[in-house]
Design a protein around this motif. Structure first.
Motif, PDB file in Angstrom:
ATOM      1  N   UNK A 397       6.033  18.715 -14.042  1.00  0.00           N
ATOM      2  CA  UNK A 397       5.659  19.585 -13.549  1.00  0.00           C
ATOM      3  C   UNK A 397       3.858  18.911 -13.562  1.00  0.00           C
ATOM      4  N   UNK A 398       3.543  19.418 -15.114  1.00  0.00           N
ATOM      5  CA  UNK A 398       2.053  20.073 -15.308  1.00  0.00           C
ATOM      6  C   UNK A 398       1.374  18.381 -14.695  1.00  0.00           C
ATOM      7  N   UNK A 399       1.764  17.152 -15.456  1.00  0.00           N
ATOM      8  CA  UNK A 399       1.338  16.236 -15.134  1.00  0.00           C
ATOM      9  C   UNK A 399       1.488  15.523 -13.083  1.00  0.00           C
ATOM     10  N   UNK A 400       2.078  16.007 -13.352  1.00  0.00           N
ATOM     11  CA  UNK A 400       2.327  16.337 -11.493  1.00  0.00           C
ATOM     12  C   UNK A 400       0.809  16.505 -11.464  1.00  0.00           C
ATOM     13  N   UNK A 401       1.090  17.950 -11.617  1.00  0.00           N
ATOM     14  CA  UNK A 401      -0.579  18.731 -10.824  1.00  0.00           C
ATOM     15  C   UNK A 401      -1.852  18.151 -11.626  1.00  0.00           C
ATOM     16  N   UNK A 402      -1.782  17.814 -12.737  1.00  0.00           N
ATOM     17  CA  UNK A 402      -2.975  17.759 -12.891  1.00  0.00           C
ATOM     18  C   UNK A 402      -3.328  16.171 -12.133  1.00  0.00           C
ATOM     19  N   UNK A 419       1.009   6.225  -8.976  1.00  0.00           N
ATOM     20  CA  UNK A 419       1.737   5.141  -9.563  1.00  0.00           C
ATOM     21  C   UNK A 419       1.397   5.876 -11.319  1.00  0.00           C
ATOM     22  N   UNK A 420       1.162   6.171 -11.631  1.00  0.00           N
ATOM     23  CA  UNK A 420       1.093   6.788 -13.050  1.00  0.00           C
ATOM     24  C   UNK A 420       2.310   8.352 -12.927  1.00  0.00           C
ATOM     25  N   UNK A 421       2.520   8.648 -12.109  1.00  0.00           N
ATOM     26  CA  UNK A 421       2.852  10.364 -11.296  1.00  0.00           C
ATOM     27  C   UNK A 421       4.590   9.826 -12.136  1.00  0.00           C
ATOM     28  N   UNK A 422       4.499   8.102 -10.861  1.00  0.00           N
ATOM     29  CA  UNK A 422       5.690   8.103 -10.717  1.00  0.00           C
ATOM     30  C   UNK A 422       6.509   6.774 -12.448  1.00  0.00           C
ATOM     31  N   UNK A 423       5.534   6.802 -12.704  1.00  0.00           N
ATOM     32  CA  UNK A 423       5.759   5.864 -14.070  1.00  0.00           C
ATOM     33  C   UNK A 423       6.184   7.040 -14.929  1.00  0.00           C
ATOM     34  N   UNK A 424       5.661   8.134 -15.001  1.00  0.00           N
ATOM     35  CA  UNK A 424       6.199   8.865 -15.841  1.00  0.00           C
ATOM     36  C   UNK A 424       7.226   9.784 -15.484  1.00  0.00           C
ATOM     37  N   UNK A 425       7.577  10.244 -13.905  1.00  0.00           N
ATOM     38  CA  UNK A 425       9.270  10.218 -13.874  1.00  0.00           C
ATOM     39  C   UNK A 425      10.014   9.481 -14.055  1.00  0.00           C
ATOM     40  N   UNK A 426       9.901   8.592 -14.232  1.00  0.00           N
ATOM     41  CA  UNK A 426      11.085   7.847 -14.821  1.00  0.00           C
ATOM     42  C   UNK A 426      11.571   6.908 -16.038  1.00  0.00           C
TER      43      UNK A 426
END
Length: 523
Positions: A397-402, A419-426
């Motif tokens: 969530x923090x990475x998504x917000x930032x 794309x970065x957040x989708x990778x982080x989500x995985x």
């Protein structure tokens, strides 16, 4: 050992940098100096045929198989016969990876056009279309959930075990009593497949595979436009997401509904970049109605919409987010109405949490902590893993917000951050399955890549496919096998950059020169 030339600039025979943007697909594959890589295509095709042949006995075969049955071919399912089938599957996978790496070298050196990559993709996928489910049994769960909905039962409340017949009996035991964690659009797709194929399990698997293949077609059609906006190269993008063993073996061989999700996601993102905001939000909302993960991209697309409006940023954001929410509500509501399901999918999203494996970073940390603490006494793993998963979700969530705030100017930066957040989500999800790698690549493949970064993708793709056995059971705790998989991943990634990294063929020449000499002889 000579490295392969850079993705960014590779000289042709004339010494000048060659450009591939003038011919987006080049289906003939015959741009000047770029004949079809026939040997590489043939190598991968042999691998796919071996995958098909071995899958008959080693993949996710039926409990009561009308093909193998009790006849002579049933030997492929037991004992030494099954060992042979498994060996054939892995031999086919090795040839497919070898062909993919060879194709990647040609793409990096600008000697293979996008058309050449597409011909390779088609040739490698064709045998897989009629194979039993490879490295996964999830498709039986999809069919079971569709059958539940078709029989008036809530797939978000009960599992396929509520029914009897050839489809429910083939669902993996883990998912027999588990509600569906997928969105209403996919429930509608699953119902439609059952209506088309009836209760014939083999026909249902093939129809499901063909329907989900539409997602790959959408992705391929969107890539030329995405590459144009995001600065990448079309042959590289196609090689990453269409010809990849991750696509051939997992997304198509599985098959997995992620293929439909990323196709809708990529098409919707392209629509947003072209200023078709309502269509873009609608398509990505539809992707979320297949699998909730696509929803991670929606906040970033709102910034793209807002960037085209006038006025202060807060006002532009409000004027973009209000209609975006309206489009989302209409699309999602229509999917729920057509599939005749309710909001139960929200609570069912936690269903995969019963899987514990170290591909998920938070779960891996929890397992490591549990292992250390268990040295001092017996402990229940679930409270520890639950805590690290919660911390992982908070980090996500923090990475998504930032990243969302960094994308506030919209444009291509918003897509990059998505794309970065989708990778982080995985990586930070409580549960990570190998094909989750494709989420971020669906958009990320259209950006510029260095050869070194591509080699990491090659290594990760090989290791993630080998994280499961051909029958769909996980192989991640068979440590000798894991060691072999890691070795294969390192070798594959290194081979993309260096011809014959083990030095088995004596003095090594630059691979691009070898290719040019071969092409000149053939011409």
């Amino acid at each position: 050992m000579a490295p392969i030339v850079s993705v960014e600039s590779a000289p042709g025979r004339s010494g000048r940098t060659q450009d591939t943007t003038a011919d987006p697909f080049s289906f003939g594959g015959r741009l000047p100096g770029r004949p079809l890589p026939l040997r590489t295509i043939a190598l991968g095709s042999i691998g796919s045929v071996l995958l098909l042949a071995g899958s008959v006995g080693a993949a996710g075969t039926l409990i009561h198989d009308p093909v193998l049955g009790d006849g002579p071919m049933s030997v492929l399912r037991y004992g030494h016969g099954r060992d042979v089938a498994v060996t054939v599957v892995y031999a086919g996978f090795a040839l497919l990876v070898w062909a993919w790496v060879r194709l990647g070298r040609g793409v990096i050196a600008r000697l293979v056009s996008s058309g050449g990559v597409l011909w390779a993709t088609a040739a490698w996928l064709a045998p897989i279309l009629v194979a039993p489910p490879l490295f996964s049994r999830d498709v039986y769960s999809y069919l079971g959930q569709g059958l539940l909905a078709l029989n008036g039962l809530d797939p978000y409340g009960v599992g396929p075990a509520m029914l009897t017949g050839p489809i429910p009996e083939n669902v993996h035991p883990t998912w027999q009593t588990t509600p569906a964690p997928y969105g209403p659009l996919f429930m509608g797709v699953a119902k439609g497949v059952i209506l088309l194929a009836g209760h014939d399990v083999i026909a249902s698997v093939i129809v499901m595979r063909l329907v989900l293949l539409g997602g790959l077609v959408l992705l391929i059609c969107a890539l030329p436009g995405l590459v144009e906006h995001l600065g990448g190269r079309l042959p590289v993008a196609l090689w990453l997401v269409a010809a990849s063993p991750m696509t051939v073996v997992h997304l198509v061989g599985g098959p997995h509904n992620d293929m439909l999700m990323i196709g809708l996601l990529a098409t919707g993102t392209l629509a947003m970049l072209r200023g078709r905001n309502v269509l873009g939000i609608g398509l990505v909302s539809a992707a979320m109605a297949v699998k909730a993960t696509a929803g991670l991209a929606l906040p970033f697309l709102v910034w793209i919409w807002a960037a085209r409006l006038e006025g202060p940023r807060p006002r532009r954001f409000v004027h973009a987010v209000a209609p975006a929410l309206g489009v989302f509500a209409v699309v999602f509501g229509a999917c729920m109405a057509l599939a005749k399901v309710g909001f139960g999918w929200l609570s069912a999203l936690s269903a995969p949490g019963m899987i514990v494996n170290y591909l998920s970073a938070p779960t891996a940390v929890g397992q490591a902590v549990h292992t250390v603490l268990s040295l001092f006494g017996e402990l229940n793993i679930w409270p520890i893993v639950g805590t690290t998963r919660t911390l992982g979700s908070m980090l996500l969530l923090a990475l998504l917000a930032w990243n969302w705030w960094q994308a506030r100017d919209g444009g291509t930066e918003a897509v990059r951050r998505a794309a970065i957040v989708l990778c982080c989500g995985a990586l930070l999800s409580p549960v990570v399955l190998p094909w989750y790698l494709t989420w971020g690549l669906a958009l990320g493949s259209a950006f510029a890549w260095t050869p070194r970064a591509l080699s990491y993708v090659v290594g990760a793709s090989i290791a993630l496919v080998l994280a499961y056995y051909p029958d769909g059971e996980q192989a991640m705790y068979n440590w000798p096998f894991v060691a072999v998989g890691i070795g294969a991943a390192v070798l594959g990634g290194t081979s993309l950059l260096r011809f014959d990294p083990l030095g088995l063929s004596g003095p090594i020449r630059d691979f691009t020169r070898d290719l040019r000499e071969e092409h000149l002889l053939r011409r």
